[in-house]
Design an enzyme around this catalytic site. Structure first.
Site, PDB file in Angstrom:
ATOM      1  N   GLU A  86      -4.787  -5.193  10.766  1.00  0.00           N
ATOM      2  CA  GLU A  86      -3.776  -4.067  10.824  1.00  0.00           C
ATOM      3  C   GLU A  86      -4.097  -3.224  12.155  1.00  0.00           C
ATOM      4  O   GLU A  86      -4.810  -2.510  12.057  1.00  0.00           O
ATOM      5  CB  GLU A  86      -3.760  -3.014   9.581  1.00  0.00           C
ATOM      6  CG  GLU A  86      -3.568  -3.670   8.318  1.00  0.00           C
ATOM      7  CD  GLU A  86      -2.851  -2.638   7.387  1.00  0.00           C
ATOM      8  OE1 GLU A  86      -1.738  -2.729   7.037  1.00  0.00           O
ATOM      9  OE2 GLU A  86      -3.695  -1.624   7.224  1.00  0.00           O
ATOM     10  N   HIS A 137      -9.448   0.997   5.230  1.00  0.00           N
ATOM     11  CA  HIS A 137      -8.180   1.009   5.667  1.00  0.00           C
ATOM     12  C   HIS A 137      -8.340   1.899   7.047  1.00  0.00           C
ATOM     13  O   HIS A 137      -8.989   2.769   6.791  1.00  0.00           O
ATOM     14  CB  HIS A 137      -7.025   1.762   4.884  1.00  0.00           C
ATOM     15  CG  HIS A 137      -5.770   1.420   5.437  1.00  0.00           C
ATOM     16  ND1 HIS A 137      -5.140   2.385   6.434  1.00  0.00           N
ATOM     17  CD2 HIS A 137      -4.638   0.475   5.073  1.00  0.00           C
ATOM     18  CE1 HIS A 137      -3.947   2.198   6.518  1.00  0.00           C
ATOM     19  NE2 HIS A 137      -3.565   1.103   5.955  1.00  0.00           N
ATOM     20  N   GLY A 147       3.011   2.207  10.709  1.00  0.00           N
ATOM     21  CA  GLY A 147       4.004   3.531  10.524  1.00  0.00           C
ATOM     22  C   GLY A 147       4.974   3.745  11.796  1.00  0.00           C
ATOM     23  O   GLY A 147       5.319   4.863  11.962  1.00  0.00           O
ATOM     24  N   GLY A 204       3.116  -1.018   4.236  1.00  0.00           N
ATOM     25  CA  GLY A 204       3.230   0.418   3.904  1.00  0.00           C
ATOM     26  C   GLY A 204       4.433   0.829   3.452  1.00  0.00           C
ATOM     27  O   GLY A 204       4.989   0.514   2.460  1.00  0.00           O
ATOM     28  N   GLY A 205       5.098   1.255   4.298  1.00  0.00           N
ATOM     29  CA  GLY A 205       6.431   1.829   4.196  1.00  0.00           C
ATOM     30  C   GLY A 205       7.573   0.972   3.669  1.00  0.00           C
ATOM     31  O   GLY A 205       8.365   1.570   2.592  1.00  0.00           O
ATOM     32  N   GLU A 264      -6.763   4.453   8.201  1.00  0.00           N
ATOM     33  CA  GLU A 264      -6.511   5.598   7.644  1.00  0.00           C
ATOM     34  C   GLU A 264      -7.707   6.305   7.075  1.00  0.00           C
ATOM     35  O   GLU A 264      -7.944   7.522   7.191  1.00  0.00           O
ATOM     36  CB  GLU A 264      -5.001   5.858   6.859  1.00  0.00           C
ATOM     37  CG  GLU A 264      -3.890   5.785   7.652  1.00  0.00           C
ATOM     38  CD  GLU A 264      -2.800   5.256   6.980  1.00  0.00           C
ATOM     39  OE1 GLU A 264      -2.776   5.437   5.829  1.00  0.00           O
ATOM     40  OE2 GLU A 264      -1.760   4.607   7.757  1.00  0.00           O
ATOM     41  N   ASN A 306       0.878  -1.158   0.077  1.00  0.00           N
ATOM     42  CA  ASN A 306       0.173  -0.078   0.041  1.00  0.00           C
ATOM     43  C   ASN A 306       0.900   1.340  -0.041  1.00  0.00           C
ATOM     44  O   ASN A 306       1.416   1.605   0.901  1.00  0.00           O
ATOM     45  CB  ASN A 306      -0.908  -0.217   1.051  1.00  0.00           C
ATOM     46  CG  ASN A 306      -1.543   1.192   1.352  1.00  0.00           C
ATOM     47  OD1 ASN A 306      -1.802   2.317   0.645  1.00  0.00           O
ATOM     48  ND2 ASN A 306      -2.221   1.302   2.493  1.00  0.00           N
ATOM     49  N   TRP A 307       0.821   1.910  -1.095  1.00  0.00           N
ATOM     50  CA  TRP A 307       1.807   3.158  -1.135  1.00  0.00           C
ATOM     51  C   TRP A 307       1.302   4.324  -0.636  1.00  0.00           C
ATOM     52  O   TRP A 307       1.919   5.283  -0.515  1.00  0.00           O
ATOM     53  CB  TRP A 307       2.038   3.489  -2.649  1.00  0.00           C
ATOM     54  CG  TRP A 307       2.757   2.288  -3.545  1.00  0.00           C
ATOM     55  CD1 TRP A 307       3.302   1.057  -2.821  1.00  0.00           C
ATOM     56  CD2 TRP A 307       3.252   2.099  -4.992  1.00  0.00           C
ATOM     57  NE1 TRP A 307       3.819   0.223  -3.843  1.00  0.00           N
ATOM     58  CE2 TRP A 307       3.788   1.035  -5.167  1.00  0.00           C
ATOM     59  CE3 TRP A 307       2.911   3.183  -5.821  1.00  0.00           C
ATOM     60  CZ2 TRP A 307       4.398   0.567  -6.413  1.00  0.00           C
ATOM     61  CZ3 TRP A 307       3.440   2.789  -7.219  1.00  0.00           C
ATOM     62  CH2 TRP A 307       4.053   1.352  -7.416  1.00  0.00           C
ATOM     63  N   LYS A 308       0.249   4.091  -0.293  1.00  0.00           N
ATOM     64  CA  LYS A 308      -0.433   5.666   0.589  1.00  0.00           C
ATOM     65  C   LYS A 308      -0.547   6.784  -0.500  1.00  0.00           C
ATOM     66  O   LYS A 308      -0.470   6.550  -1.754  1.00  0.00           O
ATOM     67  CB  LYS A 308       0.184   5.585   1.963  1.00  0.00           C
ATOM     68  CG  LYS A 308       0.108   4.320   2.672  1.00  0.00           C
ATOM     69  CD  LYS A 308       0.173   4.435   4.177  1.00  0.00           C
ATOM     70  CE  LYS A 308       0.013   3.232   4.943  1.00  0.00           C
ATOM     71  NZ  LYS A 308       0.201   3.128   6.348  1.00  0.00           N
ATOM     72  N   SER A 316       4.060  -2.025  10.008  1.00  0.00           N
ATOM     73  CA  SER A 316       5.264  -2.454  10.462  1.00  0.00           C
ATOM     74  C   SER A 316       6.208  -3.600   9.879  1.00  0.00           C
ATOM     75  O   SER A 316       7.295  -3.959  10.466  1.00  0.00           O
ATOM     76  CB  SER A 316       5.800  -1.877  11.810  1.00  0.00           C
ATOM     77  OG  SER A 316       5.301  -0.655  12.167  1.00  0.00           O
TER      78      SER A 316
HETATM   79  P1  13P Z   1       3.442   0.418   7.726  1.00  0.00           P
HETATM   80  O1  13P Z   1       4.112  -1.025   6.836  1.00  0.00           O
HETATM   81  O2  13P Z   1       4.069   1.619   7.029  1.00  0.00           O
HETATM   82  O3  13P Z   1       3.420   0.115   9.154  1.00  0.00           O
HETATM   83  O4  13P Z   1       1.722   0.511   7.173  1.00  0.00           O
HETATM   84  C1  13P Z   1       1.010  -0.652   7.236  1.00  0.00           C
HETATM   85  C2  13P Z   1      -0.141  -0.067   6.509  1.00  0.00           C
HETATM   86  O5  13P Z   1      -1.088   0.399   6.773  1.00  0.00           O
HETATM   87  C3  13P Z   1      -0.293  -0.879   4.988  1.00  0.00           C
HETATM   88  O6  13P Z   1      -1.735  -0.914   4.623  1.00  0.00           O
END
Ligand code: 13P
Length: 268
Positions: A170, A98, A176, A241-242, A100, A11-13, A220
């Site tokens: 998640e 998600h 993050g 994510g990251g 967020e 997920n590149w956000k 993470s």
């Molecule tokens: P991180 O891997 O950056 O913690 O993010 C997880 C995430 O929200 C993937 O959707």
């Protein structure tokens, strides 16, 4: 041993312009070229970079998803993107609910359910995201929150749909933050999610279909911790994510997924 799909999704956000997306997508496609027993690899760019990612994974097994979508096909909904617009581009996956989106953009269990129905109708593979906040965890509410989110997402969803739905756990406090949820605990919560799904479909005699639902862990995930996660029986993959933003970090995650696929094949 499990016959469930192994999935490694990035997920590149709100990262990656079209040009950056092209570079990352082609590096991922090049990294998996010629590989066997791959997991399902999914890149999930922001809307504006979806087409660029799709153009750069053509001819490879890498799939592209969207981070959100509206549940209606069109209409006066300023700022929204519809499932029809996504499928026209060649999108095959969509993230739903998600944290967020829930935290910052008013997503509720009800709108998650609407989006899930729309994804199924438009043949997009939904990755439904659930997870508790730190406060909820510290108040001992993890299982009840996650159960409620799963039950609300699946309201009025027919049992056949369990063949395509993916659920990602998640925990919000692990996203993050660098604080990965311990593999045993992630495995336990995912087991609860599977039991919840089985329970929801018990009345119609379809509880065994819960066994087929791929369950992912997210929060993470990095090359240094993924192997421990993927060794657990309920963890069928990762939503990242990251560490999905650089090919040199994402490719080792795909490798860990590939190891899981190979291990499961060798045990058949
Ligand atoms: P991180 O891997 O950056 O913690 O993010 C997880 C995430 O929200 C993937 O959707």
């Amino acid at each position: 041993m499990t016959k469930r799909k192994t999935i490694i999704a990035g997920n590149w956000k709100m990262f990656k312009t079209r040009k950056e997306a092209a570079e990352l997508a082609s590096a991922v496609a090049a990294g998996v070229k010629g590989e066997k027993d791959l997991p399902e690899v999914v890149l999930i760019p922001p809307f504006t970079s979806i087409e660029s990612a799709i153009n750069n994974v053509k001819g490879s097994p890498v799939a592209v998803g969207a981070q959100n979508m509206d549940w209606r096909e069109n209409g006066a909904f300023t700022g929204e993107v519809s499932p029809v617009m996504l499928t026209e581009l060649g999108v095959t996956y969509v993230l739903i609910g998600h944290s967020e989106r829930r935290q910052f953009f008013g997503e509720t269990n009800g709108t998650v359910n609407n989006r899930l129905k729309a994804a199924l109708e438009h043949k997009l593979t939904p990755i439904v995201c659930v997870g508790e906040t730190l406060d909820e965890r510290e108040s001992g509410l993890t299982d009840s929150v996650v159960r409620r989110q799963v039950a609300a997402a699946l309201a009025d969803i027919p049992a056949e749909a369990l063949a395509v739905i993916v659920v990602a756990y998640e925990p919000v406090w692990a996203i993050g933050t660098g604080k990965v949820c311990e593999a045993d605990e992630a495995n336990r919560v995912l087991g609860q999610i599977r039991a919840t799904i089985a329970d929801l479909y018990k009345e119609c005699g379809n509880s065994e279909l819960a066994e087929n639902v791929p369950l992912l862990y997210g929060g993470s995930v990095k090359p240094s911790n993924i192997e421990e996660q993927m060794a657990k029986p309920e963890i069928d993959g990762a939503l990242v994510g990251g560490a999905s933003l650089k090919a040199e970090e994402f490719l080792p995650l795909i490798k860990a997924g590939q190891k899981r696929v190979k291990d499961s094949l060798s045990k058949v």
